[in-house]
Design an enzyme around this catalytic site. Structure first.
Site, PDB file in Angstrom:
ATOM      1  N   TYR A 172       0.864  -1.195   0.000  1.00  0.00           N
ATOM      2  CA  TYR A 172       0.000   0.000   0.000  1.00  0.00           C
ATOM      3  C   TYR A 172       0.890   1.231   0.000  1.00  0.00           C
ATOM      4  O   TYR A 172       1.866   1.303   0.757  1.00  0.00           O
ATOM      5  CB  TYR A 172      -0.893   0.025   1.252  1.00  0.00           C
ATOM      6  CG  TYR A 172      -1.699   1.309   1.364  1.00  0.00           C
ATOM      7  CD1 TYR A 172      -2.976   1.376   0.835  1.00  0.00           C
ATOM      8  CD2 TYR A 172      -1.150   2.451   1.951  1.00  0.00           C
ATOM      9  CE1 TYR A 172      -3.699   2.556   0.890  1.00  0.00           C
ATOM     10  CE2 TYR A 172      -1.859   3.635   2.013  1.00  0.00           C
ATOM     11  CZ  TYR A 172      -3.138   3.680   1.485  1.00  0.00           C
ATOM     12  OH  TYR A 172      -3.855   4.847   1.528  1.00  0.00           O
TER      13      TYR A 172
ATOM     14  N   GLU B 140      -3.229   7.557  -4.349  1.00  0.00           N
ATOM     15  CA  GLU B 140      -3.160   6.285  -3.633  1.00  0.00           C
ATOM     16  C   GLU B 140      -2.931   5.141  -4.616  1.00  0.00           C
ATOM     17  O   GLU B 140      -3.607   5.068  -5.641  1.00  0.00           O
ATOM     18  CB  GLU B 140      -4.466   6.050  -2.869  1.00  0.00           C
ATOM     19  CG  GLU B 140      -4.440   4.790  -2.004  1.00  0.00           C
ATOM     20  CD  GLU B 140      -5.809   4.523  -1.376  1.00  0.00           C
ATOM     21  OE1 GLU B 140      -5.964   4.816  -0.176  1.00  0.00           O
ATOM     22  OE2 GLU B 140      -6.708   4.035  -2.086  1.00  0.00           O
TER      23      GLU B 140
END
Ligand code: ADP
Ligand code: MG
Length: 385
Positions: free
Chosen positions: A104, A189
């Site tokens: 992530y 993101e």
């Protein structure tokens, strides 16, 4: 907030040199079949709904296909989805890669720190929500200094990469930070960031452009969002206006009072259908515009709940009375008014001269609104309070 669909985000990534799988956006099963049959998208491929909500992987909105026929089938089934309330209009087909690990990574604007912040976790992918806080690395990035080499190395260490993979991550971090800055993003993101072979690649993209910078990015002005046509008009006029499912219109001032008014209406069995926040204004013309817009939403009844402060009661009353003159008969609605606070007496008098009584009790006015909304539409619409 301009939220970009995954395929647009990936387009930006590619422009900045961030690796992404080869992909094509399609709008029909036929296009999907053709794109895979001609090899524009190598097989096997991933078929992904282009909706703004997350959690597609778990919700059946990301599927895999081995043949053109399967790609067509998956595309058809995904286009038929309404994912978390959003109709799927576009599907991204992209090459399926063999993922060794999923990480992530994001850059976001941290409003409390007043700085961008880098967040990274070695456990990325669809389960990222269950990653414990301590497993997330957070590094505030000084906007003038930018992302430093030692900060990039912290991420590399966290992910446990070395050699060419480390080099590839180092490069990607630099480029992702570049996206965040040069695109005026409030969020970039990448989840998952995949380790594929000996390099990292962006398998998902969530890019949100800061609203205040939208004027610097005319290229995103066409971005489809979920505003209704009336919400679009309201946005152009600078009016905060949101359409919901119910039949009662709410006009209030300030987000707090507006939300509280919706709650109280619901508490008394009303169903708010549209709300409008007048905010702070001293311009009766703006109030008139807001009312006319509300009329276009055709609510069964409208509750005007104003607490006069910056926005004075007489300003609202003047604007309202002017709007009442302009609203076409077909768009008239029963109105319940409650205006309290700054210049209340003047406001009440102006309303009264136009035949509108201002109630002062909240419960009483909410109940009157709910009752008015229950009157069948066939009944003549008029001002009830
Ligand atoms: P969402 O975040 O909405 O669930 P993602 O784009 O992150 O959707 O996809 C969900 C999962 O699908 C990813 O975690 C990854 O495991 C897999 N995936 C997505 N794109 C690819 C791809 N191109 N190749 C292989 N697997 C993929
Ligand atoms: Mg994702």
């Amino acid at each position: 907030m301009v939220k970009l669909a995954e395929w647009m985000g990936k387009g930006i990534f590619r422009k900045h040199g961030i690796p992404t799988p080869v992909g094509v956006v399609v709008r029909s099963a036929e296009e999907a079949e053709a794109a895979t049959r001609t090899g524009r998208v190598p097989l096997p491929c991933v078929v992904k709904a282009q909706v703004l909500a997350g959690g597609r992987g778990k919700g059946g909105a990301v599927q895999f296909a081995n043949t053109p026929a399967e790609a067509a089938l998956a595309t058809r089934s995904i286009l038929a989805l309404e994912f978390k309330g959003e109709k799927v209009r576009e599907v991204l087909l992209e090459q399926k890669v063999s993922i060794l690990r999923e990480f992530y990574l994001s850059f976001a604007l941290d409003r409390s720190l007043r700085m961008p912040i880098l967040m990274a976790s070695a456990q990325g992918g669809v389960e990222v929500e269950s990653v414990p806080e301590e497993a997330i690395l957070r590094i505030p990035i000084h906007p003038f200094v930018g992302l430093a080499g030692y900060e990039r190395r912290q991420v590399i260490r966290l992910f446990g990469l070395s050699g060419p993979a480390a080099k590839s991550l180092d490069d990607l971090l630099d480029r992702a930070w570049g996206v965040f800055q040069s695109e005026d993003a409030e969020l970039v993101e990448i989840n998952p960031l995949g380790l594929v072979g000996s390099g990292v690649i962006a398998l998902d993209a969530k890019v949100v452009i800061e609203d205040d910078a939208a004027f610097r990015h005319p290229e995103y002005s066409e971005v489809r969002d979920d505003r209704t046509p009336l919400e679009e008009i309201a946005r152009e006029k600078g009016i905060a206006f949101v359409q919901l499912d119910g039949n009662i219109g709410v006009i209030a001032n300030g987000a707090g009072l507006t939300m509280a008014t919706l709650d109280v209406l619901a508490e008394f069995g009303g169903r708010p259908g549209v709300f409008l926040d007048l905010g702070g204004t001293d311009d009766p013309g703006k109030v008139t515009e807001a009312f006319l817009l509300m009329a276009k939403a055709m609510p069964r009844a409208v509750f005007l709940n104003i607490f006069g402060g910056v926005t004075r009661c007489d300003t609202v009353a003047t604007g309202l009375v002017e709007a009442m003159k302009q609203v076409p008969a077909s768009e008239r609605f029963p109105l319940v008014a409650r205006i309290r606070g700054n210049n209340e007496a003047e406001g009440v008098a102006i309303l009264k001269s136009a035949g509108v009584t201002s109630l002062s009790d909240l419960k009483e006015s909410v109940q009157a609104t709910v009752r008015a909304a229950e009157v069948p539409v066939e009944a003549p619409r008029g001002t009830v309070a």
